[in-house]
Design a protein around this motif. Structure first.
Motif, mmCIF file in Angstrom:
data_model
loop_
_atom_site.group_PDB
_atom_site.id
_atom_site.type_symbol
_atom_site.label_atom_id
_atom_site.label_comp_id
_atom_site.label_asym_id
_atom_site.label_seq_id
_atom_site.Cartn_x
_atom_site.Cartn_y
_atom_site.Cartn_z
ATOM 1 N N HIS A 233 0.854 -1.186 0.000
ATOM 2 C CA HIS A 233 0.000 0.000 0.000
ATOM 3 C C HIS A 233 0.892 1.239 0.000
ATOM 4 O O HIS A 233 2.107 1.144 0.141
ATOM 5 N N ASP A 234 0.279 2.416 -0.151
ATOM 6 C CA ASP A 234 1.070 3.636 -0.056
ATOM 7 C C ASP A 234 1.537 3.842 1.381
ATOM 8 O O ASP A 234 0.991 3.254 2.322
ATOM 9 N N TYR A 235 2.541 4.692 1.569
ATOM 10 C CA TYR A 235 3.211 4.795 2.862
ATOM 11 C C TYR A 235 2.327 5.322 3.984
ATOM 12 O O TYR A 235 2.615 5.121 5.167
ATOM 13 N N LEU A 236 1.233 6.015 3.647
ATOM 14 C CA LEU A 236 0.340 6.542 4.686
ATOM 15 C C LEU A 236 -0.747 5.549 5.099
ATOM 16 O O LEU A 236 -1.424 5.761 6.107
ATOM 17 N N TRP A 237 -0.898 4.482 4.343
ATOM 18 C CA TRP A 237 -1.999 3.546 4.590
ATOM 19 C C TRP A 237 -1.989 3.007 6.019
ATOM 20 O O TRP A 237 -3.009 2.986 6.699
ATOM 21 N N ARG A 238 -0.831 2.566 6.496
ATOM 22 C CA ARG A 238 -0.790 1.947 7.823
ATOM 23 C C ARG A 238 -1.071 2.967 8.927
ATOM 24 O O ARG A 238 -1.453 2.597 10.031
ATOM 25 N N HIS A 239 -0.897 4.242 8.624
ATOM 26 C CA HIS A 239 -1.202 5.283 9.600
ATOM 27 C C HIS A 239 -2.688 5.629 9.572
ATOM 28 O O HIS A 239 -3.286 5.879 10.626
ATOM 29 N N TYR A 240 -3.277 5.611 8.393
ATOM 30 C CA TYR A 240 -4.722 5.847 8.287
ATOM 31 C C TYR A 240 -5.500 4.821 9.108
ATOM 32 O O TYR A 240 -6.414 5.165 9.854
ATOM 33 N N ILE A 241 -5.140 3.556 8.969
ATOM 34 C CA ILE A 241 -5.932 2.514 9.637
ATOM 35 C C ILE A 241 -5.669 2.463 11.144
ATOM 36 O O ILE A 241 -6.369 1.753 11.865
ATOM 37 N N ALA A 242 -4.682 3.221 11.618
ATOM 38 C CA ALA A 242 -4.384 3.258 13.051
ATOM 39 C C ALA A 242 -4.929 4.526 13.722
ATOM 40 O O ALA A 242 -4.696 4.733 14.914
ATOM 41 N N LEU A 243 -5.653 5.343 12.983
ATOM 42 C CA LEU A 243 -6.186 6.576 13.551
ATOM 43 C C LEU A 243 -7.175 6.279 14.679
ATOM 44 O O LEU A 243 -7.827 5.226 14.675
ATOM 45 N N PRO A 244 -7.308 7.185 15.641
ATOM 46 C CA PRO A 244 -8.181 6.916 16.791
ATOM 47 C C PRO A 244 -9.659 6.919 16.426
ATOM 48 O O PRO A 244 -10.105 7.693 15.575
ATOM 49 N N GLU A 245 -10.389 6.036 17.079
ATOM 50 C CA GLU A 245 -11.842 6.071 16.965
ATOM 51 C C GLU A 245 -12.349 7.313 17.701
ATOM 52 O O GLU A 245 -11.648 7.886 18.545
ATOM 53 N N LYS A 246 -13.571 7.705 17.415
ATOM 54 C CA LYS A 246 -14.165 8.828 18.127
ATOM 55 C C LYS A 246 -14.234 8.499 19.618
ATOM 56 O O LYS A 246 -14.596 7.395 20.008
ATOM 57 N N GLY A 247 -13.853 9.479 20.424
ATOM 58 C CA GLY A 247 -13.882 9.289 21.861
ATOM 59 C C GLY A 247 -12.617 8.683 22.437
ATOM 60 O O GLY A 247 -12.529 8.469 23.640
ATOM 61 N N LYS A 248 -11.617 8.409 21.588
ATOM 62 C CA LYS A 248 -10.404 7.745 22.065
ATOM 63 C C LYS A 248 -9.146 8.515 21.675
ATOM 64 O O LYS A 248 -9.158 9.365 20.790
ATOM 65 N N PHE A 249 -8.060 8.179 22.358
ATOM 66 C CA PHE A 249 -6.728 8.696 22.051
ATOM 67 C C PHE A 249 -5.947 7.612 21.311
ATOM 68 O O PHE A 249 -6.023 6.436 21.677
ATOM 69 N N ALA A 250 -5.193 8.015 20.312
ATOM 70 C CA ALA A 250 -4.208 7.123 19.688
ATOM 71 C C ALA A 250 -2.853 7.805 19.805
ATOM 72 O O ALA A 250 -2.736 9.021 19.603
ATOM 73 N N ILE A 251 -1.851 7.026 20.137
ATOM 74 C CA ILE A 251 -0.499 7.562 20.258
ATOM 75 C C ILE A 251 0.377 6.891 19.208
ATOM 76 O O ILE A 251 0.471 5.661 19.168
ATOM 77 N N PHE A 252 0.973 7.693 18.352
ATOM 78 C CA PHE A 252 1.923 7.176 17.376
ATOM 79 C C PHE A 252 3.325 7.346 17.960
ATOM 80 O O PHE A 252 3.833 8.462 18.087
ATOM 81 N N ASN A 253 3.945 6.224 18.337
ATOM 82 C CA ASN A 253 5.312 6.213 18.837
ATOM 83 C C ASN A 253 6.220 6.003 17.628
ATOM 84 O O ASN A 253 6.418 4.884 17.164
ATOM 85 N N ARG A 254 6.770 7.090 17.145
ATOM 86 C CA ARG A 254 7.291 7.237 15.790
ATOM 87 C C ARG A 254 6.066 7.277 14.876
ATOM 88 O O ARG A 254 5.060 6.638 15.153
ATOM 89 N N THR A 255 6.161 8.027 13.825
ATOM 90 C CA THR A 255 4.956 8.397 13.106
ATOM 91 C C THR A 255 5.149 8.348 11.601
ATOM 92 O O THR A 255 6.158 7.844 11.101
ATOM 93 N N HIS A 256 4.174 8.911 10.901
ATOM 94 C CA HIS A 256 4.270 9.036 9.447
ATOM 95 C C HIS A 256 5.464 9.907 9.033
ATOM 96 O O HIS A 256 5.869 9.891 7.868
ATOM 97 N N TYR A 257 6.035 10.644 9.986
ATOM 98 C CA TYR A 257 7.203 11.481 9.661
ATOM 99 C C TYR A 257 8.467 10.667 9.435
ATOM 100 O O TYR A 257 9.443 11.184 8.866
#
Length: 291
Positions: free
Chosen positions: A102-126
């Motif tokens: 997939h494109d390089y952002l795909w794995r970050h899109y599917i890890a985004l937080p659900e409504k009402g929740k926090f998601a923490i990216f330890n190292r990120t799309h950067y």
């Protein structure tokens, strides 16, 4: 203890990392810092409960920093009072074969937080404009059209990727994801000391990898590309905060305080009001329960 103003850490104009301190002296001992952090932890935990009921925002916390900058321990300490169901941590390592399909952002899109929740990216799309700039050969693994050798990776390639990241963050922010990005600003000397501790203290041996020393050789390159990425992607919808990280306890408190202060701007986050018809029947419900 001196007060912390989140605005002092927010990137709102072009910055030079060399001119930003990696240590902040606020005249406080570790016990005082821990006490301050405990108070913010509790407030953030309560806020997440309200967010869950409100169910309109997710919060994305992005953590970047050089090896040993304290990302893992910061996550453990800042979010330990959260309901485990309200926060999810994603540590992005080398892309898997499935992710590379997939494109390089795909794995970050599917890890985004659900409504009402926090998601923490330890190292990120950067990582896709940091590690891959220091090691451009990694781009070849993405099997991109027109990119057959390292020579095909031109400056415009990186400009396009930065633009794509800005578009990604704008899109998710405009659709209910609150984005806060933190660069844990560590000095090269402090990193040296922390790597030495991993070698000297048995309980930390497992953390050491010779690869850390190899990456340390690219320190100046990483600083250059971090600075460029931060300057080009700190926006009102997805701001960067540069947090002095030589003092781990202080860095944790600063990050927690910034998150709390930024969340206070979203004044619409409130527990939903109970339906009047249900409220009117409270006494009947109590009788049914045998009160």
């Amino acid at each position: 203890m001196k007060s912390i103003d989140p605005n002092n850490f927010k990137v709102v104009e072009k910055i030079s990392l060399k001119r930003i301190p990696t240590l902040l002296d606020i005249k406080a001992d570790d016990d005082e810092k821990e006490e301050k952090l405990d108070k913010v932890q509790a407030k953030l935990s309560n806020l997440q409960d309200v967010m869950y009921a409100h169910n309109k925002y997710g919060v994305l916390i992005c953590l970047q920093g050089m090896d040993t900058s304290g990302k893992d321990s910061l996550i453990r300490e800042v979010f330990k009072e959260f309901n485990p169901r309200g926060v999810v941590v994603h540590s992005f390592k080398t892309p898997t074969s499935a992710e590379l399909e997939h494109d390089y952002l795909w794995r970050h899109y599917i890890a985004l937080p659900e409504k009402g929740k926090f998601a923490i990216f330890n190292r990120t799309h950067y990582e896709n404009v940091l590690v891959t700039r220091v090691h451009p050969e990694y781009i070849l693994g993405e099997n991109l059209p027109g990119i057959n050798t390292i020579d095909d990776i031109t400056p415009s390639f990186w400009e396009n990727r930065i633009e794509q990241i800005n578009n990604f963050e704008r899109h998710i922010a405009q659709n209910g994801t609150i984005v806060l990005k933190f660069f844990l600003h560590l000095s090269k000397e402090e990193q040296r000391q922390r790597l030495l501790r991993r070698l000297e203290e048995e309980k930390h041996h497992w953390k050491f990898s010779p690869a850390d020393l190899k990456e340390r050789e690219h320190w100046e390159e990483y600083q250059k590309y971090y600075e460029e990425a931060i300057n080009k992607t700190s926006t009102e919808l997805a701001p960067w905060y540069i947090v002095p990280a030589d003092d781990k306890e202080m860095a944790r408190y600063i990050v927690a305080k910034i998150i709390w202060e930024e969340m206070q701007k979203h004044t619409d986050i409130k527990e939903p009001e109970l339906d009047d018809k249900i409220r009117a029947n409270f006494e009947m419900y109590k009788k049914e329960l045998g009160e």
